[in-house]
Design a protein around this motif. Structure first.
Motif, PDB file in Angstrom:
ATOM      1  N   LEU A  61       0.828  -1.210   0.000  1.00 13.08           N
ATOM      2  CA  LEU A  61       0.000   0.000   0.000  1.00 13.08           C
ATOM      3  C   LEU A  61       0.861   1.258   0.000  1.00 13.08           C
ATOM      4  O   LEU A  61       0.534   2.251  -0.675  1.00 13.08           O
ATOM      5  CB  LEU A  61      -0.927  -0.017   1.216  1.00 13.08           C
ATOM      6  N   LEU A  62       1.970   1.250   0.722  1.00  8.35           N
ATOM      7  CA  LEU A  62       2.897   2.381   0.672  1.00  8.35           C
ATOM      8  C   LEU A  62       3.529   2.516  -0.709  1.00  8.35           C
ATOM      9  O   LEU A  62       3.767   3.633  -1.188  1.00  8.35           O
ATOM     10  CB  LEU A  62       3.985   2.201   1.740  1.00  8.35           C
ATOM     11  N   LEU A  63       3.793   1.388  -1.351  1.00 11.01           N
ATOM     12  CA  LEU A  63       4.324   1.435  -2.714  1.00 11.01           C
ATOM     13  C   LEU A  63       3.316   2.055  -3.667  1.00 11.01           C
ATOM     14  O   LEU A  63       3.692   2.826  -4.564  1.00 11.01           O
ATOM     15  CB  LEU A  63       4.687   0.018  -3.164  1.00 11.01           C
ATOM     16  N   MET A  64       2.034   1.770  -3.484  1.00 13.30           N
ATOM     17  CA  MET A  64       1.010   2.380  -4.330  1.00 13.30           C
ATOM     18  C   MET A  64       0.937   3.883  -4.117  1.00 13.30           C
ATOM     19  O   MET A  64       0.662   4.630  -5.060  1.00 13.30           O
ATOM     20  CB  MET A  64      -0.345   1.744  -4.037  1.00 13.30           C
ATOM     21  N   SER A  65       1.197   4.343  -2.891  1.00 11.14           N
ATOM     22  CA  SER A  65       1.226   5.788  -2.661  1.00 11.14           C
ATOM     23  C   SER A  65       2.352   6.438  -3.453  1.00 11.14           C
ATOM     24  O   SER A  65       2.187   7.544  -3.995  1.00 11.14           O
ATOM     25  CB  SER A  65       1.366   6.076  -1.169  1.00 11.14           C
ATOM     26  N   LEU A  66       3.497   5.767  -3.555  1.00 10.25           N
ATOM     27  CA  LEU A  66       4.589   6.288  -4.387  1.00 10.25           C
ATOM     28  C   LEU A  66       4.218   6.270  -5.868  1.00 10.25           C
ATOM     29  O   LEU A  66       4.609   7.167  -6.623  1.00 10.25           O
ATOM     30  CB  LEU A  66       5.857   5.466  -4.146  1.00 10.25           C
ATOM     31  N   VAL A  67       3.454   5.262  -6.288  1.00  9.05           N
ATOM     32  CA  VAL A  67       3.011   5.197  -7.684  1.00  9.05           C
ATOM     33  C   VAL A  67       2.110   6.383  -8.011  1.00  9.05           C
ATOM     34  O   VAL A  67       2.245   7.015  -9.072  1.00  9.05           O
ATOM     35  CB  VAL A  67       2.281   3.860  -7.950  1.00  9.05           C
ATOM     36  N   PHE A  68       1.199   6.721  -7.116  1.00 12.37           N
ATOM     37  CA  PHE A  68       0.311   7.863  -7.354  1.00 12.37           C
ATOM     38  C   PHE A  68       1.100   9.175  -7.369  1.00 12.37           C
ATOM     39  O   PHE A  68       0.786  10.085  -8.136  1.00 12.37           O
ATOM     40  CB  PHE A  68      -0.784   7.906  -6.295  1.00 12.37           C
TER      41      PHE A  68
END
Length: 308
Positions: A61-68
């Motif tokens: 989920l933290l990785l998805m925040s970096l993707v956004f």
């Protein structure tokens, strides 16, 4: 009257964009959480209870925040040459039209909504990451708390506020140092700061929601309707307390800030030329002091102007 209509159109359109971005971001993050947790999704964010892969889910989920964040960085170039009123140092703006808008305006508006959606998705991903992390810590400490526990909600809100404020201070300094150099990066940083502010609001909203649920549960023994009436009464009480304070302090500060910004951008009118004194006019006519207004006139004309 025209100014009032224009302001109404701008505020209405901005509210529509915010609502669209809010709904899209919540649904998108809900789908992402469903994929990460294999379909076990709870609207309270308690789907990590009893899972052994909690750390890996939080990392995803933290990785998805970096993707956004990366998506925001890639899409800001679309608004780089946008001639908005707020300039390049603020997030992209839009213009309102009477009647049907041009297709280019709709395309740019939807691009702007997607841009805001990425920022809110960043906030939702961080919020549920903190909720999963706090829940995992309570489980590791052998403390069993309900999903609507005020203790858990308050811990999540405090953790979110502390981390967000620290990141906001660091990003604000970076944005100030980049002012006028890398406009695209500065715009992304400003939107990330706004997203972190929304994140703090989300966290405290859910913390107070947990408190309201606990208070409303105390009236269930009187009947099924009483918890709803308690929630309604608490909502009215919050409005009575918060709305006057918001109107007197927050709204007033926002209006003053906008007026100061508009006044700062307005061109300063040229000062009218000062009328020379009687002695200076006599000296100019006698030729002792050259006439500034006629400094570039030909010499014979200046000699003729010295005659009485």
């Amino acid at each position: 009257l025209f100014r009032s209509h224009k302001l109404w159109d701008e505020e209405t359109e901005e509210s529509e964009n915010d609502i669209g971005a809010f709904a899209l971001s919540f649904l998108l993050v809900h789908v992402i959480r469903s994929v990460i947790t294999d379909g076990h999704v709870d609207h309270e964010g308690s789907e990590m209870a009893g899972r052994s892969d909690c750390r890996s889910c939080i990392a995803l989920l933290l990785l998805m925040s970096l993707v956004f964040t990366a998506l925001m960085l890639c899409s800001v170039g679309y608004f780089k040459d946008d001639g908005g009123d707020d300039g390049p140092n603020h997030h992209p703006k839009h213009s309102s039209y009477a009647g049907f808008d041009p297709f280019q305006h709709y395309a740019k508006r939807w691009a702007f909504i997607l841009f805001e959606t990425c920022g809110m998705c960043l906030a939702w991903c961080l919020l549920f990451s903190f909720k999963w992390g706090v829940g995992h810590l309570f489980e590791a400490s052998h403390m069993e708390l309900s999903p609507a526990s005020p203790i858990k909600g308050t811990c999540v809100a405090l953790l979110t506020s502390g981390v967000s404020f620290g990141i906001i201070v660091a990003l604000d300094k970076v944005a100030d140092n980049m002012r006028g150099e890398e406009e695209a990066f500065e715009t992304v940083i400003r939107v990330v700061i706004e997203s972190l502010g929304i994140l703090v609001g989300f966290a405290w909203e859910q913390a107070f929601h947990c408190g309201v649920e606990v208070i409303a549960e105390q009236s269930e023994e009187w009947g099924a309707l009483y918890p709803l009436l308690v929630k309604l009464a608490l909502a009215i009480l919050v409005c009575i307390i918060v709305i006057p304070a918001w109107r007197m302090y927050i709204l007033k500060s926002v209006i003053e800030g906008r007026e100061a910004q508009l006044h700062h951008r307005a061109p300063t009118p040229a000062a009218p030329p000062k009328k020379p004194s009687f002695g200076r006019r006599c000296s100019m006519r006698l030729g002792a002091i050259p006439d500034e207004a006629g400094a570039h006139a030909d010499a014979p004309a200046r000699r003729r102007s010295t005659r009485f």
